[in-house]
Design a protein around this motif. Structure first.
Motif, PDB file in Angstrom:
ATOM      1  N   ASP B 420       0.833  -1.178   0.000  1.00 58.01           N
ATOM      2  CA  ASP B 420       0.000   0.000   0.000  1.00 58.01           C
ATOM      3  C   ASP B 420       0.876   1.237   0.000  1.00 58.01           C
ATOM      4  OD1 ASP B 420      -2.453   1.268   0.075  1.00 58.01           O
ATOM      5  OD2 ASP B 420      -2.510   1.327   2.287  1.00 58.01           O
ATOM      6  N   ARG B 421       1.855   1.194   0.853  1.00 57.64           N
ATOM      7  CA  ARG B 421       2.747   2.358   0.928  1.00 57.64           C
ATOM      8  C   ARG B 421       3.425   2.604  -0.399  1.00 57.64           C
ATOM      9  NH1 ARG B 421       8.019   2.344   2.225  1.00 57.64           N
ATOM     10  NH2 ARG B 421       7.803   0.201   2.956  1.00 57.64           N
ATOM     11  N   ILE B 422       3.911   1.530  -1.025  1.00 51.52           N
ATOM     12  CA  ILE B 422       4.578   1.666  -2.301  1.00 51.52           C
ATOM     13  C   ILE B 422       3.645   2.213  -3.328  1.00 51.52           C
ATOM     14  CG2 ILE B 422       5.568   0.312  -4.207  1.00 51.52           C
ATOM     15  CD1 ILE B 422       6.775  -1.459  -1.928  1.00 51.52           C
ATOM     16  N   ILE B 423       2.414   1.668  -3.232  1.00 50.58           N
ATOM     17  CA  ILE B 423       1.428   2.140  -4.185  1.00 50.58           C
ATOM     18  C   ILE B 423       1.204   3.605  -3.974  1.00 50.58           C
ATOM     19  CG2 ILE B 423      -1.048   2.053  -4.741  1.00 50.58           C
ATOM     20  CD1 ILE B 423      -0.772  -1.011  -4.187  1.00 50.58           C
ATOM     21  N   HIS B 424       0.977   3.924  -2.701  1.00 53.47           N
ATOM     22  CA  HIS B 424       0.664   5.319  -2.418  1.00 53.47           C
ATOM     23  C   HIS B 424       1.788   6.211  -2.780  1.00 53.47           C
ATOM     24  CE1 HIS B 424      -3.176   5.709  -0.147  1.00 53.47           C
ATOM     25  NE2 HIS B 424      -3.118   4.369  -0.272  1.00 53.47           N
ATOM     26  N   THR B 425       2.979   5.872  -2.398  1.00 54.81           N
ATOM     27  CA  THR B 425       4.091   6.771  -2.613  1.00 54.81           C
ATOM     28  C   THR B 425       4.607   6.707  -4.036  1.00 54.81           C
ATOM     29  OG1 THR B 425       5.483   5.030  -1.731  1.00 54.81           O
ATOM     30  CG2 THR B 425       4.950   6.895  -0.258  1.00 54.81           C
ATOM     31  N   HIS B 426       4.767   5.525  -4.535  1.00 55.47           N
ATOM     32  CA  HIS B 426       5.416   5.393  -5.805  1.00 55.47           C
ATOM     33  C   HIS B 426       4.484   5.620  -6.935  1.00 55.47           C
ATOM     34  CE1 HIS B 426       9.308   3.380  -4.496  1.00 55.47           C
ATOM     35  NE2 HIS B 426       8.698   3.911  -3.419  1.00 55.47           N
ATOM     36  N   HIS B 427       3.318   5.028  -6.708  1.00 58.38           N
ATOM     37  CA  HIS B 427       2.442   5.032  -7.865  1.00 58.38           C
ATOM     38  C   HIS B 427       1.491   6.168  -7.830  1.00 58.38           C
ATOM     39  CE1 HIS B 427       3.755   1.162  -9.388  1.00 58.38           C
ATOM     40  NE2 HIS B 427       3.871   0.831  -8.105  1.00 58.38           N
ATOM     41  N   LEU B 428       0.943   6.463  -6.633  1.00 57.25           N
ATOM     42  CA  LEU B 428      -0.055   7.497  -6.600  1.00 57.25           C
ATOM     43  C   LEU B 428       0.569   8.820  -6.243  1.00 57.25           C
ATOM     44  CD1 LEU B 428      -2.899   5.618  -4.759  1.00 57.25           C
ATOM     45  CD2 LEU B 428      -2.690   6.015  -7.186  1.00 57.25           C
ATOM     46  N   GLY B 429       1.722   8.701  -5.702  1.00 57.54           N
ATOM     47  CA  GLY B 429       2.374   9.954  -5.274  1.00 57.54           C
ATOM     48  C   GLY B 429       1.664  10.596  -4.127  1.00 57.54           C
ATOM     49  N   LEU B 430       0.937   9.836  -3.314  1.00 55.38           N
ATOM     50  CA  LEU B 430       0.243  10.350  -2.124  1.00 55.38           C
ATOM     51  C   LEU B 430       1.065  10.027  -0.851  1.00 55.38           C
ATOM     52  CD1 LEU B 430      -3.340   9.117  -2.888  1.00 55.38           C
ATOM     53  CD2 LEU B 430      -2.594  11.464  -2.895  1.00 55.38           C
ATOM     54  N   PRO B 431       0.902  10.844   0.074  1.00 62.08           N
ATOM     55  CA  PRO B 431       1.584  10.478   1.357  1.00 62.08           C
ATOM     56  C   PRO B 431       0.876   9.318   2.031  1.00 62.08           C
ATOM     57  CG  PRO B 431       0.285  12.497   1.651  1.00 62.08           C
ATOM     58  CD  PRO B 431       0.154  12.116   0.160  1.00 62.08           C
ATOM     59  N   TRP B 432       1.603   8.476   2.590  1.00 60.22           N
ATOM     60  CA  TRP B 432       0.979   7.269   3.188  1.00 60.22           C
ATOM     61  C   TRP B 432       1.147   7.279   4.718  1.00 60.22           C
ATOM     62  CZ3 TRP B 432       2.742   2.828   5.784  1.00 60.22           C
ATOM     63  CH2 TRP B 432       1.831   1.814   5.912  1.00 60.22           C
ATOM     64  N   THR B 433       0.040   7.061   5.362  1.00 57.29           N
ATOM     65  CA  THR B 433       0.115   6.953   6.846  1.00 57.29           C
ATOM     66  C   THR B 433      -0.214   5.532   7.243  1.00 57.29           C
ATOM     67  OG1 THR B 433      -2.158   7.696   6.917  1.00 57.29           O
ATOM     68  CG2 THR B 433      -0.448   9.310   7.487  1.00 57.29           C
ATOM     69  N   ALA B 434       0.609   5.062   8.120  1.00 55.13           N
ATOM     70  CA  ALA B 434       0.368   3.678   8.583  1.00 55.13           C
ATOM     71  C   ALA B 434      -0.826   3.649   9.524  1.00 55.13           C
ATOM     72  CB  ALA B 434       1.581   3.164   9.338  1.00 55.13           C
ATOM     73  N   PRO B 435      -1.733   2.758   9.253  1.00 56.30           N
ATOM     74  CA  PRO B 435      -2.914   2.629  10.135  1.00 56.30           C
ATOM     75  C   PRO B 435      -2.517   2.050  11.515  1.00 56.30           C
ATOM     76  CG  PRO B 435      -2.908   0.902   8.468  1.00 56.30           C
ATOM     77  CD  PRO B 435      -1.739   1.762   8.131  1.00 56.30           C
ATOM     78  N   ASP B 436      -3.264   2.543  12.506  1.00 58.32           N
ATOM     79  CA  ASP B 436      -2.896   2.116  13.894  1.00 58.32           C
ATOM     80  C   ASP B 436      -4.018   1.314  14.509  1.00 58.32           C
ATOM     81  OD1 ASP B 436      -1.480   1.858  16.159  1.00 58.32           O
ATOM     82  OD2 ASP B 436      -2.065   3.820  16.957  1.00 58.32           O
ATOM     83  N   PHE B 437      -3.922   0.048  14.536  1.00 59.20           N
ATOM     84  CA  PHE B 437      -4.938  -0.822  15.169  1.00 59.20           C
ATOM     85  C   PHE B 437      -4.367  -1.552  16.386  1.00 59.20           C
ATOM     86  CE2 PHE B 437      -6.307  -0.763  10.589  1.00 59.20           C
ATOM     87  CZ  PHE B 437      -7.428   0.010  10.780  1.00 59.20           C
ATOM     88  N   TRP B 438      -5.289  -1.829  17.378  1.00 56.71           N
ATOM     89  CA  TRP B 438      -4.823  -2.507  18.617  1.00 56.71           C
ATOM     90  C   TRP B 438      -4.361  -3.889  18.351  1.00 56.71           C
ATOM     91  CZ3 TRP B 438      -7.126  -7.023  20.002  1.00 56.71           C
ATOM     92  CH2 TRP B 438      -8.345  -7.301  19.428  1.00 56.71           C
ATOM     93  N   PHE B 439      -5.080  -4.502  17.407  1.00 53.68           N
ATOM     94  CA  PHE B 439      -4.765  -5.912  17.170  1.00 53.68           C
ATOM     95  C   PHE B 439      -3.444  -6.076  16.473  1.00 53.68           C
ATOM     96  CE2 PHE B 439      -6.141  -5.267  12.858  1.00 53.68           C
ATOM     97  CZ  PHE B 439      -7.247  -4.452  12.912  1.00 53.68           C
ATOM     98  N   LEU B 440      -2.977  -4.984  15.959  1.00 56.14           N
ATOM     99  CA  LEU B 440      -1.681  -5.096  15.327  1.00 56.14           C
ATOM    100  C   LEU B 440      -0.598  -5.283  16.365  1.00 56.14           C
ATOM    101  CD1 LEU B 440      -1.957  -2.464  12.515  1.00 56.14           C
ATOM    102  CD2 LEU B 440      -2.167  -4.923  12.367  1.00 56.14           C
ATOM    103  N   LYS B 441      -0.888  -4.679  17.448  1.00 55.61           N
ATOM    104  CA  LYS B 441       0.121  -4.809  18.499  1.00 55.61           C
ATOM    105  C   LYS B 441      -0.049  -6.050  19.330  1.00 55.61           C
ATOM    106  CE  LYS B 441       0.694  -0.095  18.225  1.00 55.61           C
ATOM    107  NZ  LYS B 441      -0.145   1.099  18.221  1.00 55.61           N
ATOM    108  N   ASN B 442      -1.190  -6.608  19.139  1.00 49.35           N
ATOM    109  CA  ASN B 442      -1.458  -7.794  19.968  1.00 49.35           C
ATOM    110  C   ASN B 442      -0.557  -8.946  19.580  1.00 49.35           C
ATOM    111  OD1 ASN B 442      -2.736  -9.380  21.785  1.00 49.35           O
ATOM    112  ND2 ASN B 442      -4.288 -10.045  20.312  1.00 49.35           N
TER     113      ASN B 442
END
Lengths: 501, 724
Positions: B420-442
């Motif tokens: 997604d980040r690559i897509i956003h940055t490379h392809h779309l040229g949009l800034p990408w923010t990493a989503p923050d979910f609790w379960f990610l840290k779980n």
């Protein structure tokens, strides 16, 4: 056994009365003869000869035994009796008494010989019967009442008296008396010795003819003439109460020498020390011993403030005014109740000093100045003293050369004084007027019981009347003594009236 | 009483010759003196008697009437007086001797004195005269010395001698006189001795006489007195006898009188008795009549009573018959019943035997079943053990699998995010923010959250609050997670402190003493531990319940001041809410943090603490029962959470991005096509170039080969090879 004399008289009644009324008579009789006559008629004669025949006879015998105590003599005596006999026999070596039962003690005492040595008997035996036998054996006349009713005391006192009487200083061994001391110390209360022997003079005296004036001679030989010294003996006697001494020799007869009657200064000093040390002494008598002023003063000095002395008797001596003065001093320094200075040489000054002491004395009951020479001066002084004295009951002024002035004063005393019961004015020169005055004084007195006016030149009438008054007083006194409660009141009621009226 | 006052010395001698009178001196005596004495005695006696009479009157006035009494008395007195007189006289009689000697002695003394005086005078005179003579003689000596003539001298000497002789003679005379006197004195002494012995003899004699006299008179008086007594006794006896007789007579007469009186009285009484009898008879008759009438009446009544009795008897008989019949019936019924009872008894017995049999059977069964049960229990336990073992293993496996899967998923997700980040940055040229979910840290399974014990919480709490206090820093999110939402750590702490302070009684005294030396916080901790164990609070939940309860109570009370009983009812819903809250917790966490501002615990009055506790303990009993099923529920619930979790994991990349990705994919595919074409072309180009180079190489090789050199014309020269 001792009544062998009485047995013949006593046997007859005993036989007639059929009873063992007197055992001693029976014993006496039985021991002297056979017992059969004393047996009653009921007893058959075979009782003794063929006693153990049958039961019945034995029983009859028994009955007889009960009636006659000594019948059993035929039989072997009891062991008890044997023992008692043995004890009696050997009492001197082996005195057994306290361990016995009382009845056996009595038996032993009844059979003991009075000759046993005192060392054995003195502190062991208290039985009066034994001592009475001892006394009876030694002296024919025994008056027990004089010794407080105690035979033992009598025995020891008289025994000691005998020893002292015949004690010769220098020759007799003093241990004779001192050995007796531990035995008699608890029983002797009085020493009464009417003779003290002087030491024996071996050489016949060269100047025997000049003995009439021994005053100067005596002093020279005094050391040799000392009598027995009582000091040790008196100190050992714990109950001594009376000392009655005469320094003299009895029954000298025609061997009389003045020397025999010497009471030396050494004797006097030791005697004074002795009586001073004896605190139980109550009565002291030293009579007929030629005690003069100086010796009297020594003796009285020893007696000053004595704790127990009650009676002092120095009669029949040579005491003069100085001795009288000493006696007066003693009156105020002791509890003396009786003072006897009879037959001395007390004159007016001595009597005055005595009167002075008497005026405030509260102990003296009796004063005896018989056969002195106090004369009117002394008599007046005594009468004055009696006006204040409230204690004296007996006064003896016989043979004192008294005359009317004393009588007048005495009559005043009689009216006032209520304690005097006896006055003796015999052998004086009272005279008729003096007698009348005394009668006047007597009429107001209710207490005087005796008033001796013999041979004193008093008229018979007044003497008689005085006698009447005395009779009345005596009667009153008797009634008072009989029932005091009833008679006290009238007399006390009368008492104050009389002196006034 | 001094009759013999005039007695002289001579008298005594006279008297001693007298035969001693029996009763003292008698009037008929030959001796006048004695007669006088006797008369005097008589007079004295009379006087005495008079006096005595007077005295007697005075003494015993009453006694005068009784003459007989005074007779012996008189005799006694008389004898007494007589004897007293006798004694007195005797004493005087005896002492007379002494008195006489006394007076003699006095006379002697006086005489002696006189003689002595005379003698002294005489001696003095003699001394004087002899001195004179001596002087004369001595004077003459002087004279003699002057004499010269021998004759004269001789004469003088002679005269002198004569004078001296005279002097000596005088002296000798005196001496002889004195000696004479001495001799007379000696004689006198001997005489005196004799006299003395005579006197003593006399004294003894008199004493003896006296004794005899006195004894005799005493005896006589005794006799007299006895006689008097005898007489008096006789008189007394006779008088008494008379008196006795008189008295007897009087007594007899009186007795007679009494007898007469008695007879009279007896007659009187007899009369009275008769009268009384008649009266009594009349009265008796009257009473008899009356009583007879009474009897008749009573008989009538008796008849009536009898009639009624008959009637009653018949009635009763009838009743009796009826009852008899009933009785018979009842006996029949009874027998029937008995039979029935017997039957029933039989049945009962059968049943009992059956019952026992069955009991036995069932017991056996029971035993077998219990043994089965035991066995099963053992098995069950073993099973459980196995279960636990397996559960543990399962859990472990589960965890491992979970972790593995999670890792895988996370890889995937990260890859996706990378993409997604690559897509956003490379392809779309949009800034990408990493989503923050609790379960990610779980990491690991979620449902593994553990129930902490109350004490652990407490410890944590205390520690935490302390830290808070010291640091006053921002609260850690971790610690906040443990606490219930509504309550802040501080309030909890305060409540617990309060509880600790107020309910010290729940702690054992031994423990208290042990706690003293400890630190404050530790002390609190241990105390609270003890209190909780006493209250039955075990788990974290209970603790929170308690805290909540406190707060609730406070909330209820501050507005309405309700009773604590209503609170109990309020407790349950609160619990439910709690539980629900806990379930929701995972979902709604973070948002609910500031739902309620916790009321200040200061408002809770210390006095209320006990009430609250009471209410709480009452309320706590109920929820305890539900705790077992609640625990089971918790195990099941975890699964649902898992699925949610996993689902959530799948939806990490939202649809929009997917769509975006799809569109992008399409474009990229197209772009890819182009690119692939280009790549093909490039490839062809490359291969061509490569062929070219190869060919060149071959050419070069050929050119460079020796053959070429050998060849006349080298190929290289033929063509010009482009150098590189």
């Amino acid at each position: 056994m001792q009544e062998t004399i009485t047995t013949p008289t006593m046997s007859a009644p005993s036989r007639s009365s059929v009873s063992t009324q007197d055992r001693s008579s029976a014993t006496g009789h039985a021991s002297s003869t056979d017992p059969q006559p004393s047996k009653p008629s009921v007893a058959p004669p075979p009782g003794k000869s063929k006693g153990p025949n049958s039961g019945a006879s034995v029983r009859r015998m028994r009955r007889i035994i009960a009636e006659d105590a000594e019948w059993s003599l035929a039989i072997v005596p009891l062991l008890r009796e044997l023992c008692i006999q043995h004890i009696v026999k050997n009492f001197q070596n082996n005195p057994i008494l306290k361990q016995l039962p009382p009845e056996d003690q009595q038996k032993v005492l009844n059979h003991l010989s009075p000759d046993l040595p005192l060392a054995v008997t003195a502190n062991l035996i208290d039985d009066e019967g034994y001592w009475s036998r001892c006394c009876m054996q030694r002296w024919p006349v025994c008056y027990v009442a004089k010794y407080g009713g105690s035979w033992k005391r009598m025995f020891f006192e008289r025994h000691l008296e005998n020893l002292l009487k015949y004690f010769i200083p220098g020759t007799t061994d003093p241990a004779v008396i001192l050995d007796l001391l531990p035995l008699c110390r608890n029983y002797v209360r009085r020493i009464h010795v009417d003779q003290f022997l002087p030491p024996v003079q071996l050489l016949p005296r060269p100047r025997s003819g000049e003995q009439s004036d021994s005053g100067s001679e005596g002093e020279m030989e005094e050391p040799a003439m000392d009598h027995y010294q009582l000091g040790d003996l008196v100190a050992g006697l714990s109950h001594l109460e009376e000392l009655d001494l005469v320094y003299g020799v009895k029954d000298c007869g025609m061997n009389f020498e003045w020397n025999l009657f010497l009471f030396t200064y050494h004797d006097c000093h030791s005697l004074a020390a002795t009586i001073k040390a004896c605190h139980t002494l109550k009565i002291f008598r030293l009579t007929r011993s030629k005690v003069d002023d100086d010796k009297a003063r020594i003796l009285i000095r020893g007696l000053l403030d004595h704790p127990a002395l009650e009676e002092l008797d120095l009669s029949h001596n040579l005491i003069g005014d100085r001795g009288g003065r000493a006696a007066a001093k003693l009156l105020s320094h002791s509890r003396l109740r009786v003072l006897n200075l009879a037959n001395n040489q007390v004159r007016a000054p001595g009597a005055q000093s005595l009167a002075h002491a008497l005026a405030h004395n509260t102990n003296l009951i009796s004063l005896n100045l018989r056969l002195n020479c106090i004369e009117d001066e002394g008599g007046q002084a005594l009468a004055h003293a009696l006006q204040t004295n409230k204690c004296l009951t007996t006064l003896h002024l016989g043979g004192n050369e008294l005359s009317e002035p004393t009588a007048t004063l005495l009559s005043q005393v009689l009216a006032i004084n209520t304690t005097l019961t006896s006055i003796n004015l015999s052998c004086n020169h009272i005279g008729l007027d003096g007698g009348k005055q005394l009668l006047e004084g007597m009429s107001d007195n209710r207490t005087l019981l005796e008033f001796d006016l013999r041979l004193s030149d008093v008229s018979q009438e007044s003497e008689y009347l005085i006698g009447q008054a005395l009779c009345a007083n005596r009667e009153a006194a008797r009634q008072r003594a009989l029932n005091p409660s009833h008679f006290m009141s009238p007399i006390t009621a009368k008492g104050p009236e009389n002196p006034v009226g | 009483m001094n009759p013999p006052g005039s007695l002289g010395v001579l008298e005594e001698k006279e008297e001693e010759h007298l035969s001693t009178p029996i009763l003292g001196p008698s009037i008929h005596s030959d001796n006048p003196q004695e007669r006088i004495q006797a008369r005097r005695l008589r007079i004295a006696a009379r006087l005495e008697a008079r006096r005595r009479e007077a005295l007697g009157e005075y003494l015993d006035g009453k006694k005068e009437s009784e003459e007989d009494q005074s007779k012996s008395y008189k005799q006694k007195e008389e004898s007494r007086l007589k004897l007293a007189k006798l004694l007195l006289c005797g004493a005087e009689f005896v002492t007379n001797i002494q008195v006489a000697t006394d007076i003699r002695e006095i006379h002697r003394r006086v005489e002696e004195e006189e003689i002595k005086r005379q003698r002294l005078e005489k001696l003095e005179n003699e001394v004087k005269t002899s001195q004179d003579k001596f002087d004369e003689i001595t004077a003459k000596w002087e004279e003699g010395k002057q004499k010269r003539i021998p004759q004269d001298l001789w004469d003088m000497l002679n005269t002198q001698q004569v004078h001296c002789a005279g002097l000596i003679e005088d002296k000798n005379k005196l001496i002889s006189e004195l000696q004479q006197e001495l001799k007379t004195k000696d004689d006198q002494y001997v005489k005196d001795l004799k006299k003395q012995s005579d006197d003593t003899c006399l004294l003894l004699e008199r004493m003896e006489e006296q004794v005899k006299n006195v004894m005799k008179s005493f005896r006589q008086e005794l006799h007299n007195i006895e006689k008097a007594f005898e007489v008096e006794r006789q008189e007394l006896l006779t008088s008494n006898k008379k008196k006795w007789e008189r008295a007897l007579q009087a007594h007899n007469s009186k007795e007679l009188e009494y007898l007469m009186n008695r007879i009279r009285k007896v007659e009187d009484y007899e009369k009275q008795l008769n009268k009384q009898r008649i009266l009594d008879c009349e009265e008796y008759n009257m009473i008899k009549i009356k009583l007879e009438q009474d009897v008749q009446i009573l008989e009538q009544q008796l008849q009536q009573m009898k009639a009624t009795y008959q009637l009653n008897q018949e009635k009763l008989e009838y009743n009796f018959q009826v009852l008899k019949k009933r009785d018979e019936e009842s006996t029949v019924i009874k027998s029937q019943q008995k039979r029935k009872i017997n039957r029933l008894h039989d049945i009962l017995n059968n049943l009992r035997s059956k019952y026992t049999k069955q009991i036995k059977q069932f017991q056996e069964e029971n035993q077998s079943l219990t043994s089965d049960y035991k066995r099963l229990v053992v098995q069950f336990k073993e099973l459980q053990k196995a279960m636990r073992h397996f559960a543990l293993i399962d859990e472990e496996k589960f965890r491992e699998i979970w972790l593995m899967n999670e890792e895988e998923a996370k890889d995937l997700i990260s890859r996706a995010f990378d993409v997604d980040r690559i897509i956003h940055t490379h392809h779309l040229g949009l800034p990408w923010t990493a989503p923050d979910f609790w379960f990610l840290k779980n990491v690991g399974p979620i449902s593994q959250q553990q129930q902490k014990s109350a004490t652990q919480i407490l410890e944590e709490l205390l520690m935490q609050t302390e830290e808070e206090e010291t640091e006053a820093a921002a609260s850690e999110p971790e610690s906040y997670l443990d606490l219930p939402k509504q309550v802040s750590a501080k309030t909890t702490r305060k409540i617990l402190m309060l509880l600790c302070d107020e309910s010290g009684f729940l702690i054992e005294s031994k423990l208290l003493s042990l706690l003293l030396p400890l630190e404050k916080s530790e002390c609190y901790l241990l105390r609270l531990d003890a209190i909780f164990s006493a209250l039955g609070i075990e788990s974290e939940d209970d603790l929170y319940k308690l805290v909540n309860f406190f707060l609730k109570y406070q909330a209820h009370h501050s507005p309405s001041s309700q009773e604590p009983t209503s609170l109990i009812s309020a407790l349950e819903p609160a619990e439910q809410i709690d539980r629900e809250g806990e379930e929701e917790e995972s979902l709604v966490e973070g948002e609910t943090e500031e739902k309620e501002t916790p009321p200040s615990p200061r408002l809770i009055h210390p006095n209320d603490v006990l009430k609250i506790l009471e209410a709480f303990v009452m309320g706590l009993k109920k929820p305890r029962d539900f705790q077992a099923p609640v625990k089971l529920l918790k195990d099941v619930r975890n699964n649902s959470k898992d699925s949610e979790y996993w689902k959530a994991l799948t939806t990490v990349i939202p649809d929009s991005t997917q769509n975006l990705w799809d569109a992008l994919y399409m474009a990229l595919e197209k772009y890819h096509l182009v690119l692939t074409q280009r790549a093909k072309l490039l490839m062809e180009n490359n291969s061509l170039e490569q062929q070219n180079t190869e060919l060149q190489m071959l050419l070069q090789q050929y050119l460079g080969s020796k053959i070429n050199s050998e060849l006349q014309v080298p190929p290289t020269q033929v063509f010009q090879v482009p150098t590189k």
